[in-house]
Design a protein around this motif. Structure first.
Motif, PDB file in Angstrom:
ATOM      1  N   GLN A 181       0.834  -1.201   0.000  1.00  0.00           N
ATOM      2  CA  GLN A 181       0.000   0.000   0.000  1.00  0.00           C
ATOM      3  C   GLN A 181       0.870   1.253   0.000  1.00  0.00           C
ATOM      4  N   GLU A 182       1.908   1.259   0.812  1.00  0.00           N
ATOM      5  CA  GLU A 182       2.794   2.418   0.878  1.00  0.00           C
ATOM      6  C   GLU A 182       3.480   2.657  -0.460  1.00  0.00           C
ATOM      7  N   GLU A 183       3.921   1.608  -1.116  1.00  0.00           N
ATOM      8  CA  GLU A 183       4.583   1.764  -2.404  1.00  0.00           C
ATOM      9  C   GLU A 183       3.633   2.314  -3.454  1.00  0.00           C
ATOM     10  N   ILE A 184       2.445   1.760  -3.532  1.00  0.00           N
ATOM     11  CA  ILE A 184       1.492   2.177  -4.561  1.00  0.00           C
ATOM     12  C   ILE A 184       1.076   3.636  -4.378  1.00  0.00           C
ATOM     13  N   LEU A 185       1.051   4.104  -3.134  1.00  0.00           N
ATOM     14  CA  LEU A 185       0.686   5.497  -2.884  1.00  0.00           C
ATOM     15  C   LEU A 185       1.861   6.458  -3.075  1.00  0.00           C
TER      16      LEU A 185
END
Length: 326
Positions: free
Chosen positions: A122-126
């Motif tokens: 989630q952190e990477e995609i955001l």
């Protein structure tokens, strides 16, 4: 003698007028806040065709920052303008070029990528830089994607339930891509009011954002063809002036051998990137190739400048000069 109460019909009219007045106050207050803070609630940026004519696209400062990041990541990978157009059209459809934290099931971010489908955490995609990079990674694996209709190329990456939806964004994406890859000169402008999303107003923050989107390549130009020989990259290619408000990005003459693009394209990409980030990074003025954009101008145009050395670097090569607000 006590006064008679208003009739039900009159009370209804008064209530409706009162409600309408409250709504107008709320809208006026919201617009005032957007104006002062450079918020993302309405347009504030515009891109036009370098061929003239009516083609234009209006977008918000938030969308401008994300579009500039997508373009920077694509060119940083040596991908053609067509790849950037596909990526921008996809993000326009999936998120409206906004880095949103919700979507269908666990979809997130600019491209509505799903952690459960292996797109990343989630952190990477955001992280817009990551999400753009992983999109291009998948796009590059599509055979002959530059020759496919845009909607087909995008669908082979996205696997969307609405595969034809990407096509309607192609004209706007093409305008953005032409400006943000630098092929079209002086075609992207923003009002450039200082934003509230970041307290930056200094050259160091501009450098950090350049590194975020372009990597070291933004601050250290690749070798270029100059007089038939390879030029040696300068050890200090970007200069922070003594006032700590100015960043100068030399643009090597000749052709960028890594990306296969001319120096003018590289220069205009950096210049347009700076304008797109003007609200977020508190950029006051951008100049390149004898043209200058200044935040807050009512017409938000690139104007010709005649001051000696205004668009030149210390070595005489053309440079992009970015000046932040105090």
């Amino acid at each position: 003698m006590p006064q008679s109460s208003p009739s039900p019909k009159r009370r209804g009219r008064l209530l409706r007028r009162g409600a309408a007045f409250v709504v107008l106050l709320a809208v006026a207050g919201y617009l005032a806040v957007q104006y002062v803070t450079g918020g993302t609630g309405g347009p504030g940026c515009e891109v036009v065709s370098d061929k003239g004519g009516p083609a234009r696209y209006e977008f918000t400062p938030e969308q401008a920052v994300n579009a500039a990041t997508i373009a920077a990541v694509g060119t940083g990978r040596g991908l053609p303008e067509r790849a950037v157009t596909i990526a921008l059209a996809t993000a326009l459809q999936e998120s409206g070029l906004r880095n949103i934290t919700h979507g269908d099931r666990d979809s997130l971010g600019l491209f509505q990528q799903r952690p459960s489908m292996g797109w990343g955490t989630q952190e990477e995609i955001l992280d817009p830089t990551y999400s753009a990079g992983i999109f291009y990674e998948h796009l590059a694996k599509v055979p002959d994607y530059t020759r496919l209709p845009l909607t087909v190329a995008a669908q082979r990456v996205q696997r969307s339930g609405f595969p034809e939806a990407y096509a309607k964004h192609e004209p706007d994406a093409a305008l953005l891509a032409a400006a943000l890859t630098g092929r079209s000169a002086a075609t992207l402008t923003c009002e450039g009011r200082p934003g509230a999303t970041r307290t930056a107003g200094d050259a160091d923050s501009v450098r950090a954002a350049l590194l975020r989107d372009f990597g070291r390549d933004a601050l250290q130009p690749t070798a270029a063809e100059v007089s038939g020989a390879k030029a040696t990259p300068s050890p200090t290619p970007s200069v922070i002036k003594k006032d700590e408000r100015t960043v100068v990005l030399p643009v090597p003459a000749g052709k960028d051998s890594a990306a296969g693009r001319g120096a003018g394209e590289r220069g205009w990409q950096l210049a347009h990137w700076a304008v797109a980030n003007a609200s977020e990074l508190h950029i006051k003025r951008v100049s390149y190739a004898g043209r200058e954009w200044t935040a807050g101008n009512t017409d938000s145009t690139w104007r010709a400048i005649t001051a000696p050395g205004a668009a030149e670097g210390a070595s005489g090569a053309q440079s992009v000069r970015i000046v932040t607000t105090p």
